[in-house]
Design a protein around this motif. Structure first.
Motif, short mmCIF file in Angstrom:
data_model
loop_
_atom_site.label_atom_id
_atom_site.label_comp_id
_atom_site.label_asym_id
_atom_site.label_seq_id
_atom_site.Cartn_x
_atom_site.Cartn_y
_atom_site.Cartn_z
N LEU A 51 0.83 -1.21 0.00
CA LEU A 51 0.00 0.00 0.00
C LEU A 51 0.86 1.25 0.00
CD1 LEU A 51 -3.13 -0.59 2.28
CD2 LEU A 51 -3.03 -0.30 -0.19
N ASN A 52 1.97 1.21 0.70
CA ASN A 52 2.87 2.35 0.71
C ASN A 52 3.39 2.63 -0.70
OD1 ASN A 52 4.48 4.36 2.28
ND2 ASN A 52 6.18 3.17 1.47
N THR A 53 3.76 1.58 -1.42
CA THR A 53 4.22 1.74 -2.80
C THR A 53 3.11 2.28 -3.69
OG1 THR A 53 5.80 -0.07 -2.55
CG2 THR A 53 5.18 0.53 -4.80
N PHE A 54 1.89 1.75 -3.50
CA PHE A 54 0.75 2.21 -4.30
C PHE A 54 0.48 3.69 -4.08
CE2 PHE A 54 -3.82 3.17 -4.37
CZ PHE A 54 -4.08 2.98 -5.72
N PHE A 55 0.42 4.12 -2.83
CA PHE A 55 0.13 5.53 -2.54
C PHE A 55 1.27 6.44 -3.02
CE2 PHE A 55 -2.77 4.03 1.06
CZ PHE A 55 -3.92 4.29 0.33
N THR A 56 2.49 5.97 -2.92
CA THR A 56 3.63 6.76 -3.40
C THR A 56 3.52 6.98 -4.91
OG1 THR A 56 5.08 5.92 -1.65
CG2 THR A 56 6.14 6.86 -3.60
N LYS A 57 3.16 5.92 -5.63
CA LYS A 57 3.00 6.04 -7.09
C LYS A 57 1.79 6.89 -7.44
CE LYS A 57 5.20 1.64 -8.35
NZ LYS A 57 4.98 0.29 -8.96
N LEU A 58 0.72 6.76 -6.65
CA LEU A 58 -0.50 7.52 -6.93
C LEU A 58 -0.24 9.03 -6.87
CD1 LEU A 58 -3.56 7.46 -7.47
CD2 LEU A 58 -3.92 7.36 -4.99
N LYS A 59 0.67 9.43 -6.02
CA LYS A 59 1.00 10.86 -5.89
C LYS A 59 1.55 11.44 -7.19
CE LYS A 59 2.03 11.47 -0.96
NZ LYS A 59 3.11 11.83 0.02
N ILE A 60 2.27 10.62 -7.94
CA ILE A 60 3.00 11.16 -9.11
C ILE A 60 2.46 10.68 -10.45
CG2 ILE A 60 5.13 11.46 -7.79
CD1 ILE A 60 6.17 8.86 -8.96
N GLU A 61 1.64 9.63 -10.46
CA GLU A 61 1.17 9.09 -11.72
C GLU A 61 -0.15 9.71 -12.14
OE1 GLU A 61 1.02 4.84 -11.38
OE2 GLU A 61 3.19 4.61 -11.51
N ASN A 62 -0.45 9.57 -13.43
CA ASN A 62 -1.72 10.05 -13.97
C ASN A 62 -2.85 9.16 -13.46
OD1 ASN A 62 -3.93 9.84 -16.19
ND2 ASN A 62 -2.87 11.77 -16.62
N VAL A 63 -3.88 9.77 -12.90
CA VAL A 63 -4.98 9.00 -12.29
C VAL A 63 -5.69 8.13 -13.32
CG1 VAL A 63 -7.20 9.18 -11.11
CG2 VAL A 63 -5.31 10.63 -10.41
N SER A 64 -5.86 8.62 -14.53
CA SER A 64 -6.55 7.85 -15.57
C SER A 64 -5.80 6.56 -15.88
CB SER A 64 -6.69 8.68 -16.84
OG SER A 64 -7.51 9.81 -16.61
N GLU A 65 -4.48 6.63 -15.89
CA GLU A 65 -3.67 5.45 -16.15
C GLU A 65 -3.75 4.47 -14.99
OE1 GLU A 65 0.24 6.82 -17.02
OE2 GLU A 65 -0.34 7.76 -18.94
N VAL A 66 -3.77 4.99 -13.77
CA VAL A 66 -3.86 4.14 -12.59
C VAL A 66 -5.19 3.41 -12.56
CG1 VAL A 66 -3.87 4.06 -10.06
CG2 VAL A 66 -2.29 5.59 -11.25
N VAL A 67 -6.28 4.12 -12.82
CA VAL A 67 -7.60 3.49 -12.75
C VAL A 67 -7.75 2.41 -13.81
CG1 VAL A 67 -8.92 5.02 -14.28
CG2 VAL A 67 -10.04 4.00 -12.31
N GLU A 68 -7.20 2.63 -14.98
CA GLU A 68 -7.28 1.60 -16.02
C GLU A 68 -6.52 0.34 -15.61
OE1 GLU A 68 -6.27 0.93 -20.79
OE2 GLU A 68 -5.75 2.83 -19.80
N LYS A 69 -5.34 0.53 -15.06
CA LYS A 69 -4.52 -0.61 -14.63
C LYS A 69 -5.19 -1.38 -13.50
CE LYS A 69 -0.85 0.38 -12.28
NZ LYS A 69 0.51 0.87 -11.93
N GLU A 70 -5.70 -0.67 -12.50
CA GLU A 70 -6.31 -1.33 -11.36
C GLU A 70 -7.65 -1.99 -11.72
OE1 GLU A 70 -4.55 -1.90 -8.89
OE2 GLU A 70 -2.98 -0.43 -9.20
N ASN A 71 -8.40 -1.39 -12.62
CA ASN A 71 -9.65 -1.99 -13.05
C ASN A 71 -9.42 -3.29 -13.80
OD1 ASN A 71 -11.00 0.13 -11.90
ND2 ASN A 71 -11.82 0.97 -13.80
N ASN A 72 -8.41 -3.29 -14.66
CA ASN A 72 -8.06 -4.52 -15.37
C ASN A 72 -7.67 -5.62 -14.38
OD1 ASN A 72 -8.51 -3.38 -17.87
ND2 ASN A 72 -6.36 -2.80 -18.18
N GLU A 73 -6.96 -5.24 -13.34
CA GLU A 73 -6.53 -6.22 -12.35
C GLU A 73 -7.71 -6.72 -11.52
OE1 GLU A 73 -3.37 -8.41 -10.32
OE2 GLU A 73 -3.93 -7.72 -12.32
N PHE A 74 -8.64 -5.84 -11.19
CA PHE A 74 -9.83 -6.24 -10.44
C PHE A 74 -10.57 -7.36 -11.17
CE2 PHE A 74 -14.33 -6.07 -9.46
CZ PHE A 74 -14.37 -5.93 -8.09
N PHE A 75 -10.83 -7.15 -12.45
CA PHE A 75 -11.56 -8.17 -13.21
C PHE A 75 -10.72 -9.43 -13.40
CE2 PHE A 75 -13.95 -4.34 -14.58
CZ PHE A 75 -15.21 -4.78 -14.23
N ARG A 76 -9.43 -9.27 -13.59
CA ARG A 76 -8.57 -10.43 -13.83
C ARG A 76 -8.54 -11.39 -12.65
NH1 ARG A 76 -3.41 -12.48 -13.32
NH2 ARG A 76 -2.81 -10.88 -11.81
#
Length: 229
Positions: A58-83
């Motif tokens: 979670l620490n790594t996730f939140f650290t990346k969330l601070k600097i990454e584009n939210v649209s890219e993060v949501v696409e990646k996490e949504n794909n993982e949720f369904f997978r």
């Protein structure tokens, strides 16, 4: 009613509700762009990062969330949720099925006895799953939502000095933890950790396992206090 003062009870209830709400968001459905943007904003203004204490993923996730584009993060996490939670693999299996029945029944199928136990208990509190008879009530998010409801039910009874309702709330929290969540949370989170490539889902799997074990010990000890005093 108990040896705990009202302020102590209120503080503990608030902390517990906060964790349940976070876990429900994580497991109920794919993360929305609004949720991730809200979390990103909160990382600068609140203690959302408390969930990441001692939790590497979670620490790594939140650290990346601070600097990454939210649209890219949501696409990646949504794909993982369904997978990991919804899509059947080449063996006809879901990698980390979020239903208790799959883990506790001999044939590892959905709509086992646990579904009907939970349905009956929900009905006892005047609750009904909106997709009853179409989707099983032993989904992890529904069990967490029911725990949150019971926590709030118990807290209301405490504030209103309703002893019988307070006892009912405590005993049903214990029932849900001991008879259900504690029966399958370990293999479920193990599957997430084994098959997911997402820091977020590995992180909330770790948080879920640790929190439910802590919850069980807390409610168990609370119940013993009530019974002995």
């Amino acid at each position: 009613m108990t040896s705990l003062c009202a302020n102590d009870q209120s503080t503990v209830s608030f902390q517990r509700k906060w964790v349940y709400e976070f876990l429900i968001v994580g497991f109920k459905e794919p993360l929305s762009i609004e949720t991730l943007q809200c979390w990103k904003d909160m990382l600068y203004t609140s203690n959302l990062s408390v969930f990441a204490e001692g939790n590497t993923h979670l620490n790594t996730f939140f650290t990346k969330l601070k600097i990454e584009n939210v649209s890219e993060v949501v696409e990646k996490e949504n794909n993982e949720f369904f997978r990991i939670f919804n899509v059947f693999n080449e063996k006809g299996e879901i990698l980390a099925p979020p239903w208790e029945s799959v883990y506790v029944t001999k044939d590892q199928t959905m709509f086992g006895e646990t579904v009907f136990q939970l349905r009956d208990k929900l009905h006892q509190f005047g609750l009904r799953f909106i997709n009853e008879k179409e989707e099983p009530e032993d989904h992890i998010a529904i069990q967490l939502e029911f725990m949150l409801f019971l926590l709030q039910y118990t807290e209301k009874a405490f504030d209103e000095r309703q002893k019988d309702d307070f006892m009912r709330g405590i005993y049903n929290q214990y029932w849900l933890l001991s008879n259900h969540l504690m029966q399958w949370i370990k293999p479920f989170t193990k599957d997430i950790y084994s098959y997911s490539t997402s820091d977020f889902y590995k992180g909330i799997a770790t948080l879920l396992l640790d929190f439910i074990y802590e919850e069980f010990e807390y409610i168990k000890s609370f119940k013993e206090v009530l019974e002995n005093g």
